[in-house]
Design an enzyme around this catalytic site. Structure first.
Site, PDB file in Angstrom:
ATOM      1  N   THR A  38       0.855  -1.186   0.000  1.00  0.00           N
ATOM      2  CA  THR A  38       0.000   0.000   0.000  1.00  0.00           C
ATOM      3  C   THR A  38       0.893   1.238   0.000  1.00  0.00           C
ATOM      4  O   THR A  38       2.090   1.168   0.291  1.00  0.00           O
ATOM      5  CB  THR A  38      -0.928   0.061   1.231  1.00  0.00           C
ATOM      6  OG1 THR A  38      -0.143   0.360   2.399  1.00  0.00           O
ATOM      7  CG2 THR A  38      -1.679  -1.241   1.433  1.00  0.00           C
ATOM      8  N   LEU A  48       2.571  -0.989   5.229  1.00  0.00           N
ATOM      9  CA  LEU A  48       1.949   0.280   5.614  1.00  0.00           C
ATOM     10  C   LEU A  48       3.050   1.317   5.739  1.00  0.00           C
ATOM     11  O   LEU A  48       4.019   1.129   6.473  1.00  0.00           O
ATOM     12  CB  LEU A  48       1.193   0.138   6.932  1.00  0.00           C
ATOM     13  CG  LEU A  48       0.507   1.410   7.462  1.00  0.00           C
ATOM     14  CD1 LEU A  48      -0.509   1.942   6.462  1.00  0.00           C
ATOM     15  CD2 LEU A  48      -0.169   1.124   8.800  1.00  0.00           C
ATOM     16  N   VAL A 107       6.569  -2.326   7.765  1.00  0.00           N
ATOM     17  CA  VAL A 107       6.527  -0.872   7.828  1.00  0.00           C
ATOM     18  C   VAL A 107       7.347  -0.360   6.658  1.00  0.00           C
ATOM     19  O   VAL A 107       8.491  -0.772   6.451  1.00  0.00           O
ATOM     20  CB  VAL A 107       7.094  -0.349   9.159  1.00  0.00           C
ATOM     21  CG1 VAL A 107       7.098   1.178   9.147  1.00  0.00           C
ATOM     22  CG2 VAL A 107       6.281  -0.862  10.327  1.00  0.00           C
ATOM     23  N   LYS A 108       6.752   0.542   5.893  1.00  0.00           N
ATOM     24  CA  LYS A 108       7.361   1.008   4.655  1.00  0.00           C
ATOM     25  C   LYS A 108       8.075   2.331   4.911  1.00  0.00           C
ATOM     26  O   LYS A 108       7.470   3.295   5.385  1.00  0.00           O
ATOM     27  CB  LYS A 108       6.262   1.179   3.607  1.00  0.00           C
ATOM     28  CG  LYS A 108       6.673   0.926   2.181  1.00  0.00           C
ATOM     29  CD  LYS A 108       5.420   0.900   1.308  1.00  0.00           C
ATOM     30  CE  LYS A 108       5.748   0.647  -0.141  1.00  0.00           C
ATOM     31  NZ  LYS A 108       4.522   0.740  -0.974  1.00  0.00           N
ATOM     32  N   ILE A 109       9.365   2.384   4.589  1.00  0.00           N
ATOM     33  CA  ILE A 109      10.185   3.573   4.815  1.00  0.00           C
ATOM     34  C   ILE A 109      10.898   3.926   3.518  1.00  0.00           C
ATOM     35  O   ILE A 109      11.512   3.070   2.885  1.00  0.00           O
ATOM     36  CB  ILE A 109      11.226   3.319   5.929  1.00  0.00           C
ATOM     37  CG1 ILE A 109      10.530   2.970   7.254  1.00  0.00           C
ATOM     38  CG2 ILE A 109      12.141   4.530   6.099  1.00  0.00           C
ATOM     39  CD1 ILE A 109      11.480   2.603   8.366  1.00  0.00           C
TER      40      ILE A 109
END
Length: 371
Positions: A45, A109, A140-142
Site C-alpha cells: 500500500t 503500511l 513498515v514502509k520507509i
C-alpha cells in the site's frame, strides 16, 4: 504451454504481490480470490492507494461516522482507518505468512511521506505503526531517502520488519542493503531473533523508463531513440547483480549464521506507462527466483492472460554486463543519470506527499459530512 501463467511465474520463484488494498477488496472477498486463484502472496500500500480507496464507495462510511461521533482528530482518523485495513489484510494473509516461514504473507503500511527528510520522526512513526497494527506479518514502509537510510537501520534494530521504498539507483540500493546489514547487526546486539526480521527493497522500474525516455526523445538522435524502453529493465538487472554480490559476502554470511534472511529485491512500479511497450514488460523481463513483483491488478491480469517466461524461467541472472552496456549507451547519448535519479526521488516523495494531502482532504470531507 501451461494455462496457469501466474502459477508458472510463482513456480519460477517470483512472489506475486498486489499493489493495492481497500476495504471493498477485503469485504467482497476479492483479495481472498486473488490469493486462491492468482497466487497472490502479499500486498503493498501507499498514500496514493489509500487516497483512491477512501474516495470511492461506501465501505468506510460506518467507521467514519463513529470517528466523527467521538470527535477524532483528522490525522488520528486517517491512522485508524488505514491501520484497520492493514490489520484485516494481515489477517487474510496470516496462513500464507505461516506457510512461508514469514517470508511472504506480508502487508505494507507506509510512514507519513511528510517525514521523508526526518530520521528521528520516521523511526518514531515506524515503531508506532508496528505497535498499532500489532501483526507479525506487517511491513513498515520507509522511503530510501538520505534521512530514511539511518531510520531503516534503527527500525530494524528494534526487531521491526521493513519494506524499503522509492529506490531508483543502484548506488542508493547498495546503501539500502548496507542499512539492512547495519540494522540486523544492531538487532542481534539488542537480543532480537534475526529469523523473525525480514525486509524487501522496493526498486522502481517503470518510472525510470518514463524519465529517461523523455530525455532520450529530447536528444532525438537515432541512437538515443533506439534506447527508449530499455533503461528500466537494465537498471533493475544491475540492481540484482549488486544484490547477488552483497548477499554472497562475508558480512552477510556472519548474519546468515545467526538465522538472518536475505533482503529480497522487490520490483515496484511495474505497471507499464507507455502503451507502445508490452503490458507485461516489467514482469517478463525481471523473472528470477527469490524476488517479489508487486503489480497493479491490471498488470497481473495481463500476465495471467498472455504473459510468458523465458526458457529456464530466469530472465535476470548473468545479464549484468549487457545491462551495463545499456546504461553506458544512455550516458553516452547525453542523459545525465545522476540528475535522473535525483529527480525521480524528489518526484516520488512529492507524489506521495500530494496523495497524503488528498487522503487527509478526503477523510476531512467525510468526517464533516458525518457530523
Amino acid at each position: 504451454m501451461s494455462t496457469d501463467r501466474l502459477g508458472d511465474l510463482a513456480g519460477a520463484g517470483v512472489s506475486i504481490w498486489l499493489d493495492d488494498l481497500s476495504r471493498e477488496r477485503l469485504r467482497s472477498g476479492n483479495l481472498q480470490s486473488l490469493i486462491t486463484d492468482k497466487h497472490v502472496v502479499g500486498v503493498t500500500t501507499n498514500p496514493t492507494i489509500f487516497a483512491g480507496a477512501l474516495s470511492h464507495g461506501e465501505a468506510y462510511d460506518e467507521q467514519v461516522r463513529e470517528l466523527a461521533a467521538r470527535g477524532a482528530a483528522l490525522e488520528d482518523a486517517v491512522r485508524e482507518i488505514t491501520v484497520s485495513d492493514v490489520q484485516q489484510g494481515c489477517d487474510v494473509f496470516r496462513s500464507t505468512w505461516e506457510a512461508t516461514g514469514g517470508v511472504d504473507g506480508r502487508v505494507s503500511l507506509e510512514v507519513s511521506p511528510l517525514l521523508a527528510r526526518d530520521t528521528d520522526a520516521t523511526v518514531a512513526e515506524a515503531l508506532d505503526l508496528w505497535k498499532a497494527v500489532d501483526r507479525p506479518n506487517l511491513y513498515v514502509k520507509i522511503p530510501a531517502t538520505e534521512a530514511g537510510l539511518p531510520a531503516i537501520a534503527r527500525t530494524l534494530a528494534e526487531g521491526v520488519s521493513v519494506n524499503v521504498t522509492l529506490i531508483f539507483s543502484v548506488e542508493r540500493y547498495r546503501a539500502v542493503m548496507d542499512a539492512y546489514l547495519d540494522g540486523l547487526e544492531q538487532a542481534a546486539a539488542n537480543g532480537h531473533n534475526l529469523a523473525g526480521i525480514t525486509s524487501v527493497a522496493s526498486f522502481f522500474v517503470s518510472r525510470v523508463d518514463t524519465e529517461i525516455d523523455k530525455r532520450l526523445e529530447k536528444i532525438g538522435t537515432e541512437e538515443a531513440l533506439a534506447l527508449r524502453g530499455k533503461a528500466g529493465v537494465a537498471n533493475s538487472r544491475l540492481a540484482y547483480a549488486a544484490y547477488q554480490e552483497v548477499f554472497a559476502g562475508e558480512r552477510w554470511a556472519a548474519l546468515a549464521a545467526k538465522g538472518a534472511k536475505v533482503q529480497r529485491p522487490l520490483w515496484a512500479s511495474t505497471g507499464v506507462k507507455n502503451p507502445d511497450y508490452s503490458d507485461t514488460l516489467y514482469v517478463t523481463e525481471l523473472v528470477v527466483a527469490d524476488t517479489v513483483n508487486t503489480m497493479p491488478e491490471k498488470t497481473m491480469l495481463a500476465f495471467a492472460d498472455h504473459g510468458e517466461l523465458v526458457a529456464g524461467g530466469d530472465a535476470v541472472t548473468g545479464t549484468g554486463p549487457a545491462a551495463r552496456e545499456v546504461f553506458d549507451a544512455v550516458a553516452a547519448a547525453g542523459v545525465d543519470l545522476t540528475d535522473v535519479f535525483l529527480v525521480l526521488e524528489d518526484e516520488g516523495v512529492d507524489k506521495f506527499e500530494k496523495s497524503w494531502a488528498e487522503l487527509l482532504d478526503s477523510v476531512k470531507g467525510q468526517l464533516d459530512a458525518a457530523k
